[in-house]
Design an enzyme around this catalytic site. Structure first.
Site: not given
Ligand code: CAO
Length: 563
Positions: A534-535
């Site tokens: 999850n950036h």
């Protein structure tokens, strides 16, 4: 017993309107003004209300019949409802088998001449006196068969539009019908005098039109100084309220959400309901004749949406267009199979994650030549223990160590993304492929367990998963997931993060590859791994450090023993 035959009222001159829906059946008790049938012509869709209360004793037509004004619809026994009829001011309540026309349904009362037109035709203008004036004209709400307010649900023209006589100017909607108001003349729209959403009654001004050429039909004509000028020929002037054309009851979509749905068959009441619910009628499958969307279809659609899983809700609320359903039987034989609950839950979770998590996937290869040699050397011992050692427990062990060294990879977001929750435990989820679908049992405290212990637990949890014996708490609490397709195949894949976790490791099939050692190519067993993260939480640097460390751990088996 008193019988009343209800006939088709004046429907604006529409001949042969088709009965597309019956709203009552024999035996039904009908209230005054209750809708009985829906008629549809090429331009119009209208509900015909009951002019009397009573009980339906006979239907005189059927769906598909073509009806015109005066044709019989049904017979009512009105004896039980005599008081209602009296209340309705019906003078013929006691007559038997008598045809009556509902004045309430009379939608034909026409666009009318402005009765109060003042002034005279500009006799100095020869064109005007010949009935070819260039003048301005106000288009008003015609007699729409109701005393109450109706809503302007759509403006069909804009300032500057050149329109023809009969072109729709606005769409009005009451609780019984939606009506297009046609322009009484050709011309150019000079001004919009009403806004969408406004409530109007008969006579309200809708638009100002510049009428260019041709005899002016009946309407309010005003000169350029906004003084009303009667430009109609004397015969029209002698009749202050001639019928020009009836308002058309619309079969066109009136909902802004249904822009391209002009070929939809939907009655006005259903359209209104759809708009109130914010439902795009194009998404509703009609079960009526010719695919007409009936009230029950809308109700079923709404309840399905309310009861449906989050994927549907996401699609509904987010404005993401849905993928249209296709009838595949057009192309060949098909069979339908209800999906398992696990499959449906997985679909929901995957969609949720896909829509919420900005995914990035990073790839690497771990040289597991030494690991594989070590694993082979343990084969006999594994058999002795009644076990079997695959690469997976080594991978889980290495992942646990790498996670503890990079705690962001096992964190989660909280408080709308303002806070990061770090976890001082290391439970790892492991994707298991079962005939029922994908399940993810959780290995608790994977960082504290030996490779042997992990191996036993993985086998036990995988067996339980396949036998549907996992308990809820055995599928909760993971900080990170490992999805191994190594036993199946493939060179790499991009797994979807299992929210609220922020990372997932995809493991593909190891294979022997020529690897350059500085002076020669050596055959090495290479394990492809892919890390999706999850950036919002994990940056490329965090992910790079985690994956590089993981690959180093797997490549140098001695490191595993040190943790
Ligand atoms: N590369 C090469 N071979 C591998 C391997 C890899 N990465 N991983 C496992 N193998 C081999 C094992 O060594 C074993 O072969 P040998 O008997 O010759 O040693 C064989 O594959 C079978 O292994 P297994 O399936 O019995 O056990 P496992 O530990 O490899 O896997 C489990 C366990 C539960 C992870 C697996 O059964 C499974 O369900 N995998 C699918 C997970 C999945 O569906 N992920 C996708 C999720 S997203 O849709």
């Amino acid at each position: 017993m008193t019988h009343q035959t209800i006939v088709v009222p004046d429907i604006g001159g529409a001949e042969g309107a088709e009965v597309v829906e019956l709203l009552v059946a024999v035996g039904d008790a009908v209230e005054l003004e209750q809708s009985l049938i829906v008629l549809e012509s090429d331009k119009a869709s209208m509900e015909i209300p009951a002019s009397h209360a009573g009980v339906v004793v006979e239907l005189k037509m059927a769906v598909g019949d073509q009806l015109s004004e005066g044709d019989a619809i049904l017979v009512l026994d009105t004896s039980a409802a005599a008081s209602d009829n009296a209340e309705a001011g019906d003078q013929e309540a006691s007559s038997t088998d008598q045809s009556v026309v509902s004045t309430d349904a009379d939608l034909a009362s026409a666009q009318r001449v402005d009765e109060g037109s003042e002034g005279v035709a500009d006799s100095a203008d020869p064109e005007a006196s010949a009935g070819h004036a260039i003048s301005e004209q106000i288009v008003e709400v015609p007699d729409i068969g109701t005393d109450g307010d109706v809503e302007v649900v759509e403006l069909c023209v804009s300032v500057g539009d050149k329109i023809e006589e009969g072109d729709s100017v606005v769409v009005l909607e009451s609780d019984k019908a939606s009506m297009e108001v046609p322009s009484p003349a050709a011309g150019e729209v000079l001004e919009l005098l009403i806004a969408e959403g406004a409530s109007v009654t008969q006579g309200a001004a809708l638009i100002k039109l510049s009428v260019t050429g041709g005899s002016l039909p009946a309407a309010t004509a005003i000169d350029s100084n906004d003084t009303a000028v009667q430009t109609s020929p004397p015969v029209v002037a002698a009749n202050p309220a001639p019928q020009v054309s009836a308002p058309e009851v619309s079969a066109q979509p009136t909902s802004p959400a249904s822009d391209d749905a002009s070929d939809l068959y939907v009655g006005p009441a259903v359209r209104k309901l759809a708009r109130e619910f914010g439902v795009d009628l194009k998404a509703v499958k009609g079960s009526g004749p010719k695919g007409r969307v009936v009230k029950e279809d809308l109700q079923a659609y709404v309840s399905q949406r309310l009861a449906g899983p989050a994927t549907r809700a996401v699609s509904m609320g987010s404005g993401i267009p849905e993928v249209a359903e296709i009838d595949f039987s057009k192309f060949g034989p098909v069979r339908h199979e209800e999906r398992s609950r696990i499959d449906k839950v997985t679909a929901t979770n995957m969609s949720k994650s896909w829509l919420n998590v900005p995914h990035v996937t990073q790839f690497d290869d771990a040289d597991i030549t030494d690991l594989e040699a070590f694993r082979s050397s343990l084969k006999a011992e594994a058999e002795q223990r009644g076990s079997k050692l695959s690469p997976v427990p080594f991978i889980i062990k290495a992942v646990a160590i790498a996670l503890n060294a990079n705690p962001k990879l096992k964190s989660s977001l909280a408080e709308q993304g303002d806070v990061l929750v770090y976890k001082d435990y290391c439970h790892i989820g492991m994707a298991v492929d079962t005939p029922n679908g994908l399940v993810v049992p959780v290995i608790r405290d994977a960082d504290k367990k030996s490779v042997w212990a992990l191996s036993d637990e993985i086998r036990e949890l995988a067996a339980k998963a396949k036998d549907k014996k996992l308990k809820p708490d055995e599928m909760q609490g993971a900080v990170f997931t490992v999805s191994s397709l190594g036993n199946i195949g493939g060179r790499g894949f991009t797994p979807i993060v299992n929210t609220p976790e922020v990372g997932i490791l995809g493991v593909s099939k190891a294979s022997t590859q020529p690897v350059w050692d500085g002076s020669a190519f050596q055959p090495r067993t290479m394990l492809p791994v892919s890390l999706s993260y999850n950036h919002r939480v994990v940056n490329g640097g965090d992910a790079g450090r985690f994956l590089t460390y993981l690959v180093a751990l797997l490549s140098d088996i001695r490191q595993l023993a040190m943790n």
